[in-house]
Design a protein around this motif. Structure first.
Motif, PDB file in Angstrom:
ATOM      1  N   ALA A  27      38.564  68.635 -26.335  1.00 48.46           N
ATOM      2  CA  ALA A  27      37.708  69.646 -25.707  1.00 48.46           C
ATOM      3  C   ALA A  27      38.240  70.997 -26.169  1.00 48.46           C
ATOM      4  O   ALA A  27      39.377  71.074 -26.658  1.00 48.46           O
ATOM      5  CB  ALA A  27      37.737  69.525 -24.182  1.00 48.46           C
ATOM      6  N   ARG A  29      39.739  73.370 -24.961  1.00 42.27           N
ATOM      7  CA  ARG A  29      41.074  73.774 -24.509  1.00 42.27           C
ATOM      8  C   ARG A  29      41.962  72.576 -24.165  1.00 42.27           C
ATOM      9  O   ARG A  29      43.004  72.753 -23.536  1.00 42.27           O
ATOM     10  CB  ARG A  29      40.952  74.703 -23.297  1.00 42.27           C
ATOM     11  CG  ARG A  29      40.194  75.985 -23.607  1.00 42.27           C
ATOM     12  CD  ARG A  29      40.216  76.957 -22.455  1.00 42.27           C
ATOM     13  NE  ARG A  29      41.533  77.534 -22.244  1.00 42.27           N
ATOM     14  CZ  ARG A  29      41.779  78.565 -21.423  1.00 42.27           C
ATOM     15  NH1 ARG A  29      40.785  79.120 -20.757  1.00 42.27           N
ATOM     16  NH2 ARG A  29      42.988  79.026 -21.286  1.00 42.27           N
ATOM     17  N   LEU A  30      41.554  71.370 -24.557  1.00 42.90           N
ATOM     18  CA  LEU A  30      42.340  70.172 -24.234  1.00 42.90           C
ATOM     19  C   LEU A  30      42.800  69.462 -25.503  1.00 42.90           C
ATOM     20  O   LEU A  30      41.994  69.190 -26.403  1.00 42.90           O
ATOM     21  CB  LEU A  30      41.524  69.186 -23.389  1.00 42.90           C
ATOM     22  CG  LEU A  30      41.219  69.562 -21.944  1.00 42.90           C
ATOM     23  CD1 LEU A  30      40.481  68.412 -21.264  1.00 42.90           C
ATOM     24  CD2 LEU A  30      42.492  69.907 -21.176  1.00 42.90           C
ATOM     25  N   ARG A  83      46.823  71.966 -22.152  1.00 46.47           N
ATOM     26  CA  ARG A  83      45.811  73.020 -22.012  1.00 46.47           C
ATOM     27  C   ARG A  83      46.206  74.170 -22.923  1.00 46.47           C
ATOM     28  O   ARG A  83      47.306  74.719 -22.819  1.00 46.47           O
ATOM     29  CB  ARG A  83      45.725  73.506 -20.575  1.00 46.47           C
ATOM     30  CG  ARG A  83      44.716  74.636 -20.352  1.00 46.47           C
ATOM     31  CD  ARG A  83      44.780  75.105 -18.917  1.00 46.47           C
ATOM     32  NE  ARG A  83      43.829  76.184 -18.647  1.00 46.47           N
ATOM     33  CZ  ARG A  83      44.059  77.471 -18.878  1.00 46.47           C
ATOM     34  NH1 ARG A  83      45.222  77.850 -19.401  1.00 46.47           N
ATOM     35  NH2 ARG A  83      43.142  78.377 -18.603  1.00 46.47           N
ATOM     36  N   PRO A  87      40.827  78.865 -26.334  1.00 45.04           N
ATOM     37  CA  PRO A  87      39.992  77.731 -26.750  1.00 45.04           C
ATOM     38  C   PRO A  87      39.818  77.675 -28.263  1.00 45.04           C
ATOM     39  O   PRO A  87      39.894  78.693 -28.958  1.00 45.04           O
ATOM     40  CB  PRO A  87      38.663  77.992 -26.042  1.00 45.04           C
ATOM     41  CG  PRO A  87      38.628  79.473 -25.853  1.00 45.04           C
ATOM     42  CD  PRO A  87      40.050  79.902 -25.620  1.00 45.04           C
ATOM     43  N   GLU A  89      36.893  76.243 -30.742  1.00 43.87           N
ATOM     44  CA  GLU A  89      35.534  75.708 -30.750  1.00 43.87           C
ATOM     45  C   GLU A  89      35.308  74.875 -32.006  1.00 43.87           C
ATOM     46  O   GLU A  89      35.450  75.370 -33.130  1.00 43.87           O
ATOM     47  CB  GLU A  89      34.512  76.849 -30.677  1.00 43.87           C
ATOM     48  CG  GLU A  89      34.600  77.691 -29.415  1.00 43.87           C
ATOM     49  CD  GLU A  89      34.253  76.900 -28.156  1.00 43.87           C
ATOM     50  OE1 GLU A  89      33.602  75.843 -28.282  1.00 43.87           O
ATOM     51  OE2 GLU A  89      34.620  77.351 -27.048  1.00 43.87           O
ATOM     52  N   LEU A 209      39.785  66.430 -15.463  1.00 41.62           N
ATOM     53  CA  LEU A 209      40.125  67.459 -16.444  1.00 41.62           C
ATOM     54  C   LEU A 209      39.129  67.479 -17.599  1.00 41.62           C
ATOM     55  O   LEU A 209      38.758  68.553 -18.097  1.00 41.62           O
ATOM     56  CB  LEU A 209      41.546  67.225 -16.974  1.00 41.62           C
ATOM     57  CG  LEU A 209      42.673  67.491 -15.970  1.00 41.62           C
ATOM     58  CD1 LEU A 209      44.009  67.019 -16.517  1.00 41.62           C
ATOM     59  CD2 LEU A 209      42.748  68.993 -15.645  1.00 41.62           C
ATOM     60  N   LYS A 212      36.037  69.128 -16.366  1.00 36.01           N
ATOM     61  CA  LYS A 212      36.227  70.564 -16.141  1.00 36.01           C
ATOM     62  C   LYS A 212      36.242  71.342 -17.451  1.00 36.01           C
ATOM     63  O   LYS A 212      35.610  72.407 -17.569  1.00 36.01           O
ATOM     64  CB  LYS A 212      37.527  70.794 -15.375  1.00 36.01           C
ATOM     65  CG  LYS A 212      37.851  72.258 -15.131  1.00 36.01           C
ATOM     66  CD  LYS A 212      39.150  72.409 -14.341  1.00 36.01           C
ATOM     67  CE  LYS A 212      39.487  73.879 -14.113  1.00 36.01           C
ATOM     68  NZ  LYS A 212      40.763  74.031 -13.354  1.00 36.01           N
ATOM     69  N   TYR A 213      36.976  70.813 -18.461  1.00 37.79           N
ATOM     70  CA  TYR A 213      37.142  71.569 -19.696  1.00 37.79           C
ATOM     71  C   TYR A 213      36.216  71.106 -20.823  1.00 37.79           C
ATOM     72  O   TYR A 213      36.069  71.789 -21.834  1.00 37.79           O
ATOM     73  CB  TYR A 213      38.593  71.472 -20.180  1.00 37.79           C
ATOM     74  CG  TYR A 213      39.568  72.204 -19.284  1.00 37.79           C
ATOM     75  CD1 TYR A 213      39.782  73.574 -19.431  1.00 37.79           C
ATOM     76  CD2 TYR A 213      40.266  71.529 -18.283  1.00 37.79           C
ATOM     77  CE1 TYR A 213      40.675  74.247 -18.611  1.00 37.79           C
ATOM     78  CE2 TYR A 213      41.171  72.196 -17.458  1.00 37.79           C
ATOM     79  CZ  TYR A 213      41.360  73.559 -17.627  1.00 37.79           C
ATOM     80  OH  TYR A 213      42.240  74.231 -16.810  1.00 37.79           O
ATOM     81  N   GLY A 214      35.604  69.924 -20.641  1.00 37.47           N
ATOM     82  CA  GLY A 214      34.760  69.413 -21.711  1.00 37.47           C
ATOM     83  C   GLY A 214      33.338  69.124 -21.282  1.00 37.47           C
ATOM     84  O   GLY A 214      32.518  68.708 -22.103  1.00 37.47           O
ATOM     85  N   ASP A 215      33.062  69.268 -20.017  1.00 35.37           N
ATOM     86  CA  ASP A 215      31.717  69.056 -19.471  1.00 35.37           C
ATOM     87  C   ASP A 215      31.199  67.633 -19.711  1.00 35.37           C
ATOM     88  O   ASP A 215      29.995  67.417 -19.883  1.00 35.37           O
ATOM     89  CB  ASP A 215      30.711  70.058 -20.071  1.00 35.37           C
ATOM     90  CG  ASP A 215      31.060  71.494 -19.697  1.00 35.37           C
ATOM     91  OD1 ASP A 215      31.588  71.682 -18.585  1.00 35.37           O
ATOM     92  OD2 ASP A 215      30.842  72.386 -20.525  1.00 35.37           O
TER      93      ASP A 215
END
Length: 741
Positions: A27, A29-30, A83, A87, A89, A209, A212-215
């Motif tokens: 993700a 930020r993951l 984390r 980020p 992308e 998680l 939250k961070y990857g939808d």
């Protein structure tokens, strides 16, 4: 697998980096990685400084980003989520998968192993190979096995060549299925292990998680080996159609398989029937209307190592190969496949059945397979994992695969195949185990031998040899008995020594020793070593000598196994008696003090069982132990003693007085809490191999006393507890060179 998501991770304290590993961006930020890359093993806390560089070095010049540990569940699941401070992308999403079925899958991964370091810089390694789903177990946390195609060699500096690849994301068919966590030393850098995604994909914190961070939530797709991808190796696509794509150009090795295949499968309907049976047994997924021709079947036979053996299993069961001509064609086909290196000996089913049976046997007795191999295959170079005296279940598959490529050297009838080394070994193992397991192994051998075209007389000869070996195996040709005693006026720390040779087929015979003066412990050890080496040179047998030391009650607590004879020559500095010989203690004096003690020993040997009585703090008084040995454990053959030295000495007297023939304890133990020091010896394991396990541990303890703190003592009273009683023996002759000048 997206190279843009590759991550290089460096972690450590404020002063310097301590660990380098790999990760994968799942993700913006993951980053998914291995737990041990980002957590300090000594403290269990995340490293205070973690830097992550995302992207393949060819595509990215991004500077490292600071990262923190968000999730690191436990050591059993060696995975973690980082984390990123900023980020990254990358277009697209990560697809998650779960290998299913029995057919091996191709896998790939990207990582930064130490083996790639040049001029201080790490390069990317493209890991690739085979993931065999059946190598795992039923537990969701069992690790995947990764059989690596290109593998680095052992490093001269002793460092792990794969260090830094931990945390690499493993992909099958474009789906992330696991995380590399360590290599396997037994396979010399050719095998890695990965933590399966299925073991953590439903972890609530991980799911939260990722949402939250990857939808999105991880959804696992079942991944199996598709037949069409096997047959279309010339293209990167797996086309699931009823008819496989046009066959690629066959290699010369594959062309060599065509002629015998045509002879056996010239009928198209017969070819289709056997092909469908084959792919089903290989665990491949195929369409209902799959109907290959012989040339279209050949690439599958060369791609899957057990395909040819599995096909022959199907062919051998039909009446079409019962005649001599067809049988000769099938035998030739198998021989050609093995000679070309494209075919394993066993079919998928044969391998699974053998592994299941041997795994239980090795768990019960880790020494039986190496012992059988040493006798059955005396003139055959054995796989390295069979050279130690004990075989672990983890090394069993490697041992079987190593033997599949070997034949024994014994003669066979003209015009028939050699007997494979594996079948020869199975006969010896079958002869060494109980009747039910032995019958199962022999039936397995019969079926495999028939499929391979092995002549029945050749297998019968090996079976007869195995039976004779098993009948004589329990009896040792000879052992050395040493009497070490002290007179009242002897100086402390000095002993009088007599040595006898005990044979199963003759009375005890005196060996050269010293009787006219008391000796130091080192001199006793030297006398024993010289006597034993003399027996070995005349015996001509290759085995670890058995030495039984006769002592009085006080002598039971002497560290006889640690007595070192010193240098034997200018090149050999000598090792303690217990590290060189299988040394046990005997105390006939107890029989003079306790009436009927020898009868009790004989009863326990004849009627008893091998399950030992472990004496710990719950049954640690003399009265409690005596009651157990007279009632519920009246026929117990072995006792394992724990506890402080004083209490242990009193309990030892009780055990010996009540006729227990085998007693094990740790001289170095000071409390009951030290009981675990004996665990490496498997004190409650098979009793027949206990002296061998004690000998092996003593050698390890001499080489590394800190890591092996136990100092085991072992009393072993034979069925005849006093082999010298009733015999009028002359004192052994003095040993030359040790009398005072």
């Amino acid at each position: 697998m997206d190279q843009r998501r590759l991550a290089l991770i460096r972690s450590g304290g404020v002063d310097k980096y301590r660990c380098v590993g790999t990760g994968y961006l799942i993700a913006p930020r993951l980053v998914l990685t291995a737990r041990h890359v980002v957590v300090d093993k000594s403290s269990g806390e995340p490293w205070s400084k973690i830097n992550v560089q995302v992207g393949h070095p060819r595509d990215s010049d991004a500077s490292p980003r600071r990262a923190t540990v968000l999730w690191a569940p436990d050591q059993d699941r060696d995975v973690a989520l980082l984390r990123l401070g900023d980020p990254v992308e990358v277009s697209g999403t990560v697809q998650w998968g779960r290998p299913v079925g029995s057919a091996p899958l191709r896998y790939e991964a990207l990582g930064y192993p130490l083996a790639t370091v040049k001029e201080g810089q790490r390069s990317v390694e493209h890991l690739r190979g085979v993931l065999p789903p059946l190598a795992g177990g039923a537990d969701a946390r069992d690790l995947y096995v990764l059989d690596q195609d290109p593998a680095p060699g052992k490093r001269a500096d002793g460092k792990q060549a794969w260090s830094g690849a931990s945390g690499s994301a493993v992909f099958c068919e474009g789906h992330l299925v696991g995380v590399v966590i360590h290599d396997d030393d037994a396979f010399e850098n050719r095998r890695l292990h990965a933590c399966p995604v299925r073991s953590f994909a439903d972890d609530p914190q991980f799911v939260d998680l990722l949402q939250k961070y990857g939808d999105c939530s991880p959804r696992l797709i079942d991944i199996s080996a598709a037949l069409s991808s096997k047959l279309s190796a010339h293209s990167g696509e797996a086309v699931l159609s009823g008819r496989p794509p046009a066959p690629r150009t066959l290699t010369q090795a594959e062309e060599d398989l065509l002629r015998p295949l045509w002879a056996l499968l010239e009928d198209p309907s017969l070819c289709v029937a056997h092909a469908r049976t084959l792919v089903q047994r290989l665990g491949l997924s195929v369409p209902d209307d799959y109907s290959p021709s012989v040339p279209e079947l050949v690439p599958l036979l060369s791609e899957h190592p057990r395909a040819l053996a599995t096909l022959s299993e199907s062919l051998a069961s039909t009446s079409g190969v019962k005649n001599r001509v067809a049988r000769a064609e099938l035998t030739g086909l198998l021989a050609r496949g093995r000679a070309l290196g494209s075919s394993a000996l066993l079919s998928v089913g044969e391998h699974e059945r053998l592994m299941a049976e041997l795994r239980g046997i090795v768990e019960d007795d880790p020494a039986v397979v190496p012992r059988a191999a040493l006798s059955a295959l005396r003139f055959t170079p054995l796989p390295e994992v069979l050279c130690p005296v004990r075989l672990s279940t983890a090394d069993l598959e490697c041992a079987v695969e190593g033997l599949e490529a070997l034949s024994d050297s014994a003669p066979v009838p003209d015009g028939t195949p050699q007997v494979p080394a594996l079948l020869h070994l199975v006969e010896y193992v079958a002869a060494a185990v109980d009747e039910r397991k032995g019958a199962t192994l022999r039936e397995w051998n019969n079926r495999v031998a028939e499929r391979l075209g092995i002549h029945p007389s050749a297998l019968a000869e090996r079976r007869s040899d195995a039976g004779r070996w098993a009948a004589h195996r329990p009896a040792s040709a000879s052992r050395v008995l040493v009497e070490a005693s002290c007179d009242d006026d002897d100086q402390e720390g000095r002993y009088r020594c007599k040595v006898w040779l005990l044979r199963t087929d003759s009375p005890p015979a005196p060996l050269p020793s010293v009787t006219d003066r008391p000796l130091t412990a080192e001199e006793v050890a030297r006398a024993v070593r010289d006597a034993v080496h003399g027996v070995q040179s005349s015996d001509g047998k290759d085995h670890v000598p058995l030495v039984s030391v006769v002592v009085d009650r006080a002598g039971l607590h002497l560290p006889v196994d640690e007595w070192n004879p010193g240098p034997e020559n200018m090149f050999d500095q000598g090792v303690p008696l217990g590290a060189e010989f299988q040394l046990t203690l005997s105390c006939p004096e107890m029989s003079a003090l306790v009436r009927n003690r020898e009868d009790a020993q004989r009863r326990r040997w004849q009627n008893g069982h091998g399950t030992p009585l472990v004496i710990d703090g719950d049954c640690g008084t003399e009265q409690q132990v005596a009651l157990l040995l007279k009632t519920s454990h009246r026929n117990t053959r072995q006792v394992v003693l724990h506890g402080p030295p004083g209490q242990r000495a009193r309990l030892l007297d009780v055990c010996l007085a009540l006729g227990v023939p085998v007693v094990l304890w740790d001289r170095a133990a000071q409390t009951y809490e030290h009981a675990s020091q004996l665990d490496p010896l498997q004190p409650t394991g098979p009793m027949a191999d206990l002296p061998e396990r004690v000998w092996s541990y003593r050698g390890s303890a001499y080489g590394d006393p800190v890591r092996h703190p136990a100092r085991p003592s072992l009393v072993w009273e034979d069925m005849d507890p006093s082999p010298l009683s009733g015999l009028q023996l002359l004192d052994p002759a003095p040993l030359e060179g040790t009398a005072p000048s």
